[in-house]
Structures are given as C-alpha cells and as structure tokens.
Design a protein around this motif. Sequence first.
Motif: not given
Length: 183
Positions: A148-167
């Motif tokens: 019984d696991l819920w995702i209560t919030s999810l925040r995604i940010e990019t690492q840089g302008k052209n970066s394909e990696s997200v935090l």
Amino acid sequence: MNIPSRKSRSLVITVLLAAASVAYVFFVFLPGQKAIAKLRRELDEKQQYIVDADRLAHAIQLAEKDLRRAEDFTTAWRAAAPNDGELAPILGRITGEVEACGVGIERLDRRPVKQYEEVGQIPIVLECEGSFQQIFDLTRRLEAMPQDLWITSLRIETQGKNSESVLAEVALAVFADNSEDSD
C-alpha cells in the motif's frame, strides 16, 4: 275524546321518522363514517409500514453484505500490511525498482511516522536523477508495487537548458497496520 285524524297521525309519524332519520345520520351514521375513515387511514399506514419494512430488510441485507466484504478486505489488508519494523524490505524493493529503471538515487529518506486510528503512514522521500522516460517508468513501477504505497507528490526539474537529465523528488507514503495501538 277527540281522535286525531288519519292525516295528522301520518304527519306526526312522518315527522318522527324524519327526526329519527336525521338523528341517526348525525349521531350514528356520520360518526361511524369518521371512525371507518380513521381506521382505513390507520390500515393504510400499517400496510405502508409493512411495504417499507420489506424494502428495509432488503437494504439491510445489502448493507450487511457490503460490511462483510469490507471486513474481509480489512482482514486481508491487515495480514499483508507491513508494520513500522518491516520497512527495510519495502525500501529494498523501492531501491530495486529505481535501479531496474536505470535511475541514479540521490537521496532516500524516511520521515517520522504519522499515526492514525487504524493505520500508520510512513512518509518516504526519494530524490533521483535520470531521463524523463526513466523517471516515468519508475513512477509506473512504484505505483504497481504490491504494498500500500502512494505517490503523494512528484516534482521533476531539468538539470540544465539542454540537458536530457532530470532531477525528480518523489514523496511516497507507505501505509502500515496500526491496529495494535488502537481499540
């Protein structure tokens, strides 16, 4: 002695019969009709009560069936639900899902338990880095976990302008059985 005439006798009899009829109507017939009407209303009310009782009996049976299903679900959930001491295997499964997606873990923190009447909520914060597709795959896998696991919030940010990696910062809530602490 004067004998009343036949006409006057018949008039007296007619007046007496008319008076008796009027008295019968006002003192016997109309009160009887009112009593009969009152008894009919009472009978209709009692018949309606019986009809309503039949409907209520069916509604009660449905409610009892729902209650049994809820009790069965609660019993099954309590048998499978972790308690506060069984969090390590869940964290291990979360870590396994993160690694299976190819996402790098930045931070995995457990927050203080929130105790409710019947359940405890164990907040977990997961920070990870990867591509958007990897993060999306991770959220899908987390939601599919058997706990019984819920995702209560999810925040995604990019690492840089052209970066394909997200935090990504994923706040999770694991629900644990707290029935031993409550009535």
